[in-house]
Design a protein around this motif. Sequence first.
Motif, short mmCIF file in Angstrom:
data_model
loop_
_atom_site.label_atom_id
_atom_site.label_comp_id
_atom_site.label_asym_id
_atom_site.label_seq_id
_atom_site.Cartn_x
_atom_site.Cartn_y
_atom_site.Cartn_z
N GLN A 299 0.82 -1.21 0.00
CA GLN A 299 0.00 0.00 0.00
C GLN A 299 0.86 1.27 0.00
O GLN A 299 0.62 2.19 -0.78
N SER A 300 1.85 1.30 0.87
CA SER A 300 2.75 2.47 0.89
C SER A 300 3.51 2.57 -0.42
O SER A 300 3.73 3.67 -0.94
N ARG A 301 3.90 1.43 -0.95
CA ARG A 301 4.66 1.43 -2.21
C ARG A 301 3.84 2.02 -3.36
O ARG A 301 4.35 2.80 -4.17
N ALA A 302 2.57 1.66 -3.42
CA ALA A 302 1.71 2.18 -4.48
C ALA A 302 1.57 3.70 -4.38
O ALA A 302 1.57 4.41 -5.39
N ILE A 303 1.47 4.20 -3.15
CA ILE A 303 1.36 5.64 -2.93
C ILE A 303 2.62 6.36 -3.41
O ILE A 303 2.56 7.36 -4.14
N LEU A 304 3.77 5.84 -3.02
CA LEU A 304 5.03 6.49 -3.38
C LEU A 304 5.29 6.45 -4.88
O LEU A 304 5.85 7.39 -5.44
#
Length: 214
Positions: free
Chosen positions: A165-170
């Motif tokens: 999830q964090s990776r998709a945001i970044l």
Amino acid sequence: MRQISLADKLIMLADNSLKTLAGGYQTSNRVKPASQSGQQTEELTAEQAKHSAGLMRINHCGEVCAQALYQGQALTARLPEVRDKMEQAAIEENDHLDWCAERLQQLDSRVSLLNPLWYLGSFSIGAVAGAIGDKWSLGFVAETEHQVVRHLDDHLQKLPEKDSQSRAILMQMREDELQHATNAIAAGGAELPGPVKGVMQLMSKVMTSTVYYI
């Protein structure tokens, strides 16, 4: 049409500042990256969640600084079209603020307590850059965005593998920041002198090393 007075600008500035720091800012209708990542959420260990939260807190603070930078430049930009570009970029950056803040809540964490301090410093720099001249103001935006992209690349390497999830945001933030840099250069942004870039990098290191924890 009624001309916007200095008092009007100051009221709008105060409103934008409070919204940036406390919430209530306008976002776009884009689907949130974490919602369309297409990957199943995996449980993070306490240590992994803490590490992801530290990285996302840095990215949230970076977006606070970006908002302050754009708002400061919009206040002092000389050409209306440049001012409009700054204001549009600030609206687009609101998405990043929203995504990072929401992810921090999901990680049972919080935004940085130092956000007001970094907002004030970035706003001052933006206002000075805008007053010096639009080409330097735009150049400052381009260099800022390029440095943000390098930080995002570093964080993408450091994120726990399970934190999709964090990776998709970044990844979406990285794409947007590159586009903002490209737009600033296309609008006439000048390349900043080496010493100025060096000072910006030093300030960035101070921010990242403190906000990760505070």
